[in-house]
Design a protein around this motif. Structure first.
Motif, PDB file in Angstrom:
ATOM      1  N   LEU A 178       0.834  -1.200   0.000  1.00  0.00           N
ATOM      2  CA  LEU A 178       0.000   0.000   0.000  1.00  0.00           C
ATOM      3  C   LEU A 178       0.871   1.253   0.000  1.00  0.00           C
ATOM      4  CD1 LEU A 178      -2.792   1.325   0.169  1.00  0.00           C
ATOM      5  CD2 LEU A 178      -2.638   1.160   2.665  1.00  0.00           C
ATOM      6  N   TYR A 179       1.987   1.199   0.736  1.00  0.00           N
ATOM      7  CA  TYR A 179       2.908   2.336   0.776  1.00  0.00           C
ATOM      8  C   TYR A 179       3.434   2.640  -0.623  1.00  0.00           C
ATOM      9  CZ  TYR A 179       7.030   5.117   1.958  1.00  0.00           C
ATOM     10  OH  TYR A 179       7.969   6.119   2.014  1.00  0.00           O
ATOM     11  N   TYR A 180       3.884   1.621  -1.324  1.00  0.00           N
ATOM     12  CA  TYR A 180       4.462   1.866  -2.643  1.00  0.00           C
ATOM     13  C   TYR A 180       3.399   2.226  -3.685  1.00  0.00           C
ATOM     14  CZ  TYR A 180       9.206   0.771  -1.282  1.00  0.00           C
ATOM     15  OH  TYR A 180      10.452   0.827  -0.693  1.00  0.00           O
ATOM     16  N   VAL A 181       2.177   1.775  -3.487  1.00  0.00           N
ATOM     17  CA  VAL A 181       1.089   2.221  -4.375  1.00  0.00           C
ATOM     18  C   VAL A 181       0.867   3.724  -4.186  1.00  0.00           C
ATOM     19  CG1 VAL A 181      -1.408   2.090  -4.781  1.00  0.00           C
ATOM     20  CG2 VAL A 181      -0.070  -0.008  -4.568  1.00  0.00           C
ATOM     21  N   ALA A 182       0.844   4.163  -2.922  1.00  0.00           N
ATOM     22  CA  ALA A 182       0.683   5.600  -2.646  1.00  0.00           C
ATOM     23  C   ALA A 182       1.888   6.378  -3.184  1.00  0.00           C
ATOM     24  CB  ALA A 182       0.533   5.829  -1.142  1.00  0.00           C
ATOM     25  N   PHE A 183       3.075   5.822  -3.031  1.00  0.00           N
ATOM     26  CA  PHE A 183       4.296   6.484  -3.518  1.00  0.00           C
ATOM     27  C   PHE A 183       4.264   6.614  -5.050  1.00  0.00           C
ATOM     28  CE2 PHE A 183       8.690   6.085  -5.121  1.00  0.00           C
ATOM     29  CZ  PHE A 183       9.260   7.223  -4.544  1.00  0.00           C
ATOM     30  N   ALA A 184       3.902   5.532  -5.721  1.00  0.00           N
ATOM     31  CA  ALA A 184       3.851   5.559  -7.188  1.00  0.00           C
ATOM     32  C   ALA A 184       2.777   6.533  -7.672  1.00  0.00           C
ATOM     33  CB  ALA A 184       3.572   4.157  -7.730  1.00  0.00           C
ATOM     34  N   THR A 185       1.633   6.539  -6.999  1.00  0.00           N
ATOM     35  CA  THR A 185       0.564   7.462  -7.385  1.00  0.00           C
ATOM     36  C   THR A 185       1.018   8.905  -7.231  1.00  0.00           C
ATOM     37  OG1 THR A 185      -1.066   5.842  -6.616  1.00  0.00           O
ATOM     38  CG2 THR A 185      -1.838   8.102  -6.950  1.00  0.00           C
ATOM     39  N   LEU A 186       1.669   9.194  -6.103  1.00  0.00           N
ATOM     40  CA  LEU A 186       2.156  10.551  -5.864  1.00  0.00           C
ATOM     41  C   LEU A 186       3.185  10.953  -6.920  1.00  0.00           C
ATOM     42  CD1 LEU A 186       2.229  13.034  -3.976  1.00  0.00           C
ATOM     43  CD2 LEU A 186       4.041  11.884  -2.676  1.00  0.00           C
ATOM     44  N   GLY A 187       4.101  10.044  -7.244  1.00  0.00           N
ATOM     45  CA  GLY A 187       5.129  10.348  -8.236  1.00  0.00           C
ATOM     46  C   GLY A 187       4.552  10.600  -9.617  1.00  0.00           C
ATOM     47  N   VAL A 188       3.626   9.741 -10.034  1.00  0.00           N
ATOM     48  CA  VAL A 188       3.024   9.893 -11.380  1.00  0.00           C
ATOM     49  C   VAL A 188       2.207  11.187 -11.461  1.00  0.00           C
ATOM     50  CG1 VAL A 188       1.302   8.917 -12.944  1.00  0.00           C
ATOM     51  CG2 VAL A 188       3.003   7.423 -11.870  1.00  0.00           C
ATOM     52  N   VAL A 189       1.417  11.452 -10.426  1.00  0.00           N
ATOM     53  CA  VAL A 189       0.595  12.672 -10.436  1.00  0.00           C
ATOM     54  C   VAL A 189       1.489  13.909 -10.396  1.00  0.00           C
ATOM     55  CG1 VAL A 189      -1.085  14.018  -9.119  1.00  0.00           C
ATOM     56  CG2 VAL A 189      -1.415  11.567  -9.411  1.00  0.00           C
ATOM     57  N   TYR A 190       2.575  13.851  -9.625  1.00  0.00           N
ATOM     58  CA  TYR A 190       3.497  14.995  -9.560  1.00  0.00           C
ATOM     59  C   TYR A 190       4.085  15.289 -10.945  1.00  0.00           C
ATOM     60  CZ  TYR A 190       7.723  17.674  -8.543  1.00  0.00           C
ATOM     61  OH  TYR A 190       8.721  18.632  -8.556  1.00  0.00           O
ATOM     62  N   LEU A 191       4.562  14.259 -11.625  1.00  0.00           N
ATOM     63  CA  LEU A 191       5.147  14.464 -12.957  1.00  0.00           C
ATOM     64  C   LEU A 191       4.096  14.974 -13.946  1.00  0.00           C
ATOM     65  CD1 LEU A 191       7.462  11.325 -13.231  1.00  0.00           C
ATOM     66  CD2 LEU A 191       8.144  13.704 -12.858  1.00  0.00           C
ATOM     67  N   ALA A 192       2.897  14.412 -13.863  1.00  0.00           N
ATOM     68  CA  ALA A 192       1.819  14.860 -14.763  1.00  0.00           C
ATOM     69  C   ALA A 192       1.482  16.332 -14.510  1.00  0.00           C
ATOM     70  CB  ALA A 192       0.579  13.992 -14.560  1.00  0.00           C
ATOM     71  N   CYS A 193       1.452  16.718 -13.244  1.00  0.00           N
ATOM     72  CA  CYS A 193       1.137  18.116 -12.925  1.00  0.00           C
ATOM     73  C   CYS A 193       2.271  19.043 -13.364  1.00  0.00           C
ATOM     74  CB  CYS A 193       0.874  18.270 -11.424  1.00  0.00           C
ATOM     75  SG  CYS A 193      -0.689  17.541 -10.903  1.00  0.00           S
TER      76      CYS A 193
END
Length: 328
Positions: A178-193
């Motif tokens: 769950l931690y790495y899912v949240a980490f990956a989501t944050l990273g992808v959304v950050y790059l997209a933004c």
């Protein structure tokens, strides 16, 4: 001294190009979050993973709010409503036996986009303090709607029967996954933004924030661009709500209260507006300070409040710009 005899200039952060210098903080933040689970195994792993997962989830919500405040000058005091939409999408569907995270995410994004489009179309016709108050009113409207849902726990909230499933499997039951899912989501959304704010769309928003009349004169409609940004920010916050529900395995109206919206605004201001990674850094500092102070006394709010005031008074621009100025 001839050119050949001169010492070669060292490539230090102080003389690095400005764009590269601005990458230092996000690299440190994401590298620290990436290795945190490995360090956590030497201590209270479960507690550390739970805390940092919550930090990243609220950092994701703060990042979405920074899109509005930092790039469009829109201070929304009802942004937590979108976190609540995401969390209740998980809770309500799970209570009816729909535990697949794919459907829950689709439901959260659809409902949040619809809610953002309706409320944004009305709110964006106002400016300044009126925009703040009308977003607060819409957020509180949703808060009281959630408290009235007796079938879904009402004021007391509801426990989730289990974390969401991924095509029938339960990998999210593992805290590290769950931690790495949240980490990956944050990273992808950050790059997209980052790509979004660097695009023509982002340049129009920054221009509209500085001079909307001039943008209209050259053929751009700030209202349409701001409404689209409002919808995007709401959907990102709803995604954070989906992750938050899975982290706590509990959903309640407090998720979308005005206090939560205030916390998000403070995370953005504390970290530095208009940088995206500043919002994530602000969430890290805010939640870790809250956790540390709560370990000393149950009256930690009395200490936390003045500390926040001191940060606003003496760290003008936020933590991230302060670090970048120090390094330069």
């Amino acid at each position: 001294m001839t050119d050949a005899a001169r010492p070669v200039e060292q490539a230090t952060p102080a003389n690095a190009p400005p764009n590269l210098r601005r990458l230092v903080v996000p690299i440190i933040v994401f590298a620290g979050l990436a290795i945190a689970p490995w360090l956590a195994q030497f201590g209270t792993e479960s507690f550390v993973l739970s805390l940092l997962t919550r930090v990243m989830v609220l950092g994701l919500a703060a990042l979405s709010l920074d899109l509005l405040i930092g790039y469009a000058g829109l201070v929304s005091f009802g942004h937590a409503a979108f976190i609540g939409i995401g969390a209740y999408s998980v809770g309500i569907l799970a209570s009816h036996g729909i535990n697949g995270i794919a459907l829950q995410v689709v439901a959260a994004l659809t409902v949040s986009a619809f809610f953002a489009a309706i409320t944004g179309a009305i709110s964006l016709r106002t400016r300044g303090v009126y925009f703040i108050m009308i977003t607060l009113a819409f957020g509180q409207m949703l808060f009281f709607l959630a408290t009235s849902l007796a079938a879904y726990g009402g004021d007391d909230g509801m426990n989730l029967p289990s974390r969401s499933l991924f095509f029938g499997y339960d990998p999210l039951d593992n805290d590290r996954t769950l931690y790495y899912v949240a980490f990956a989501t944050l990273g992808v959304v950050y790059l997209a933004c980052r790509m979004l704010v660097a695009s023509r769309f982002g340049r129009v928003l920054r221009g509209a924030r500085q001079n909307p009349v001039r943008m209209q004169a050259i053929g751009f409609s700030p209202y349409r661009y701001q409404l689209m940004l409002y919808v995007i920010a709401g959907m990102i916050a709803a995604l954070a709500g989906v992750l938050l529900a899975n982290t706590s395995e509990f959903v309640s109206p407090a998720t979308m209260s005005w206090q939560r919206s205030g916390d998000l605004i403070f995370m953005v201001v504390l970290g530095g507006m208009g940088s995206l990674h500043g919002a994530i850094a602000g969430a890290i500092v805010f939640l870790l300070a809250e956790e540390v102070l709560a370990g000393f006394t149950e009256h930690w709010h009395i200490i936390f409040g003045p500390l926040l005031i001191l940060c606003v008074l003496y760290i003008r621009g936020g933590i991230t710009p302060l670090i970048e100025r120090t390094r330069s």
